[in-house]
Design an enzyme around this catalytic site. Structure first.
Site, PDB file in Angstrom:
ATOM      1  N   TYR A 133       0.820  -1.312   0.033  1.00 43.32           N
ATOM      2  CA  TYR A 133       0.060   0.028   0.107  1.00 43.32           C
ATOM      3  C   TYR A 133       0.848   1.319  -0.116  1.00 43.32           C
ATOM      4  O   TYR A 133       1.847   1.391   0.905  1.00 43.32           O
ATOM      5  CB  TYR A 133      -0.907   0.083   1.174  1.00 43.32           C
ATOM      6  CG  TYR A 133      -1.538   1.052   1.420  1.00 43.32           C
ATOM      7  CD1 TYR A 133      -2.771   1.461   0.841  1.00 43.32           C
ATOM      8  CD2 TYR A 133      -1.232   2.300   2.462  1.00 43.32           C
ATOM      9  CE1 TYR A 133      -3.586   2.581   1.107  1.00 43.32           C
ATOM     10  CE2 TYR A 133      -2.368   3.054   2.737  1.00 43.32           C
ATOM     11  CZ  TYR A 133      -3.125   3.609   1.787  1.00 43.32           C
ATOM     12  OH  TYR A 133      -3.852   4.559   2.163  1.00 43.32           O
ATOM     13  N   ASP A 152       9.345   2.464  -1.186  1.00 46.00           N
ATOM     14  CA  ASP A 152       8.378   3.370  -0.152  1.00 46.00           C
ATOM     15  C   ASP A 152       8.810   2.695   1.138  1.00 46.00           C
ATOM     16  O   ASP A 152       8.502   1.707   1.748  1.00 46.00           O
ATOM     17  CB  ASP A 152       7.192   2.820  -0.514  1.00 46.00           C
ATOM     18  CG  ASP A 152       6.097   3.238   0.279  1.00 46.00           C
ATOM     19  OD1 ASP A 152       6.513   3.794   1.723  1.00 46.00           O
ATOM     20  OD2 ASP A 152       4.872   3.116   0.079  1.00 46.00           O
ATOM     21  N   LYS A 181       6.044   8.978   8.305  1.00 47.06           N
ATOM     22  CA  LYS A 181       5.895   8.758   9.792  1.00 47.06           C
ATOM     23  C   LYS A 181       7.200   8.896  10.853  1.00 47.06           C
ATOM     24  O   LYS A 181       7.290  10.204  11.354  1.00 47.06           O
ATOM     25  CB  LYS A 181       5.867   6.916   9.876  1.00 47.06           C
ATOM     26  CG  LYS A 181       4.718   6.770   9.162  1.00 47.06           C
ATOM     27  CD  LYS A 181       4.266   5.211   9.226  1.00 47.06           C
ATOM     28  CE  LYS A 181       3.121   4.672   8.138  1.00 47.06           C
ATOM     29  NZ  LYS A 181       1.842   4.841   8.812  1.00 47.06           N
TER      30      LYS A 181
HETATM   31  N1  HOZ Z   1      -3.112   3.188   6.568  1.00 44.36           N
HETATM   32  C1  HOZ Z   1      -2.699   3.390   8.015  1.00 44.36           C
HETATM   33  C2  HOZ Z   1      -1.905   2.045   8.270  1.00 44.36           C
HETATM   34  N2  HOZ Z   1      -1.317   1.566   7.224  1.00 44.36           N
HETATM   35  C3  HOZ Z   1      -3.490   3.629   8.918  1.00 44.36           C
HETATM   36  C4  HOZ Z   1      -3.502   5.155   9.297  1.00 44.36           C
HETATM   37  C5  HOZ Z   1      -4.670   5.499  10.169  1.00 44.36           C
HETATM   38  O1  HOZ Z   1      -5.443   5.181  10.286  1.00 44.36           O
HETATM   39  O2  HOZ Z   1      -4.243   6.443  11.080  1.00 44.36           O
END
Ligand code: HOZ
Length: 435
Positions: free
Chosen positions: A145, A240, A268
């Site tokens: 992702y 990524d 992050k």
């Molecule tokens: N897509 C994020 C984890 N892979 C989640 C982000 C969130 O809900 O804060």
């Protein structure tokens, strides 16, 4: 488990005001049959719900909080920056400092642009690669992702996998027609696709340690094959490292596995818990970005002072000698402890771990790609999640996410977690073998 009464009431209000009651899908905790906890505050490795109940937190804001909550150095840096102002929309010293720190940390990065999220970073890196090669094609991998930009929402992991959404309404077919998604950890299939389409491909984008189909490490020859084939066909290789960057080692997965991409994406940890993304790499590619070059990408809050200050403070902490060694010790205790439990109790499950990123799959065998991850018993994961929550352990609310350990987790916290896991898994034993 019922969420605390204040969380419950807030969620009812939230559902009227915000789609699904949340600002990012996975946190709704739908997949584990739970209402979300609303969080009042965090301290160290713990978070506290609206009624003040504490939980050991293994979400760590989905990765950024490698130092845990409210690390004093990060808080102090934010407070200091705050006194200067919240945003100027003009260059500041802190942006230069953070850019230089990223360049020093990651060998393949010669120049870097700060953005506001991982999604922006990957979307912009793809644009740069397309401009650089003059081609449109993209190869990604099933279960990876890369944020929610249109061209990357194909066979995606994270919330897309959790909610079992095959693509997404609103993404035109014409946009994804250039995106090919292949199986992770399958160098042969990749070489075949490159032989067939290599000269139409602008970029290959990959999570070098996959963290959005649960945590799946790369096989040793997979990343090397990506590098070899992309070089052969003049394709831009994008790592990524939004999750793995500064997490699996200071220089990221590329340092750990010794494979150097052309572009890298971060987020992050580089924001120290504030909203940040970054993309960078070879100068000849990055120099195409406006205003140096013609590839347009911009952002009102990019390089935000508070975010830069938090990122700098976080990187200073984690670059201290012994940081990753200590984190490895606690993470290994958790990973090995869970693996031993699973074996001893005869549960059909697998524990994957790279440093402080862990994946627990209730799957019949090893998990090294999306197909195998999807074969996991998500009902059992949900039961495990709820049992752990009842015992004060806060895990990611979906099978297709990562369990993160921070430097604020101490051995005693890990042991408390393992003892809760033993309790919960013993209850799951009744259904063991049915996975
Ligand atoms: N897509 C994020 C984890 N892979 C989640 C982000 C969130 O809900 O804060």
């Amino acid at each position: 488990m019922k969420s605390d009464p204040k969380s419950y009431l807030l969620f009812q209000r939230a559902k009227e005001a915000i789609p699904g009651g949340v600002n990012s899908p996975v946190r709704a905790a739908k997949a584990v049959g739970q209402d979300p906890l609303f969080i009042d505050r965090g301290q160290g490795c713990r978070i506290y719900d609206m009624e003040g109940r504490g939980y050991i937190d293994y979400v760590c804001s989905w990765g950024p909080l490698i130092l845990g909550h409210r690390h004093p150095a990060v808080i102090e840096a934010i407070e200091k920056a705050l006194l200067r102002g919240t945003s100027f929309g003009a260059p500041i010293d802190l942006e230069v400092e953070l850019a230089e720190m990223i360049i020093d940390a990651v060998d393949s990065v010669e120049m870097v642009r700060m953005v506001n999220s991982g999604t922006e970073a990957t979307m912009s890196a793809i644009r740069a690669a397309r401009a650089y090669t003059g081609r449109d094609g993209i190869i990604k991998f099933d279960g990876c992702y890369h944020g929610h930009s249109d061209s990357l929402l194909v066979a995606a992991g994270s919330g897309v996998a959790t909610l079992n959404i095959p693509g997404s309404p609103g993404v035109p077919e014409s946009v994804v027609q250039h995106t090919y998604s292949l199986s992770y950890n399958d160098p042969e299939a990749f070489a075949e696709k490159m032989a067939e389409k290599g000269d139409e491909i602008a970029a290959v984008i990959v999570e070098p340690v996959a963290g959005n189909m649960g945590m799946v490490p790369p096989d040793p020859d997979f990343l090397a094959a990506l590098r070899k084939e992309t070089e052969k066909h003049g394709v831009v290789l994008i790592f990524d490292e939004v999750m793995s960057g500064f997490r699996v080692s200071y220089g990221g997965a590329q340092e750990l596995y010794g494979v150097s991409p052309d572009l890298s994406c971060f987020g992050k940890i580089v924001g120290g818990g504030m909203p940040v993304g970054a993309y960078g790499g070879k100068k000849e590619i990055m120099e195409q970005i406006a205003p140096k070059g013609p590839v347009y990408q911009a952002g009102t809050l990019s390089g935000n002072p508070l975010a830069m200050a938090a990122g700098i403070a976080a990187l200073k902490q984690i670059s201290m000698p012994g940081f990753y060694e200590n984190l490895e010790e606690t993470s290994a205790r958790l990973g090995n402890g869970l693996a031993r439990l699973v074996e001893r109790l005869g549960i059909q499950a697998t524990v994957n771990r790279v440093g402080s990123m862990l994946g627990l799959f209730f799957a019949p065998g090893l998990v090294s790609n999306f197909e195998q991850a999807k074969a996991s018993d998500t009902e059992k994961f949900a039961a495990f999640y709820r049992g752990m929550l009842e015992r004060g352990i806060y895990l990611p609310a979906a099978q297709f996410e990562v369990i993160f350990v921070s430097s604020a987790h101490e051995m005693a916290d890990i042991d408390e977690t393992l003892s809760a896991a033993e309790d919960v898994m013993a209850g799951l034993q009744d259904t063991a073998g049915e996975t």
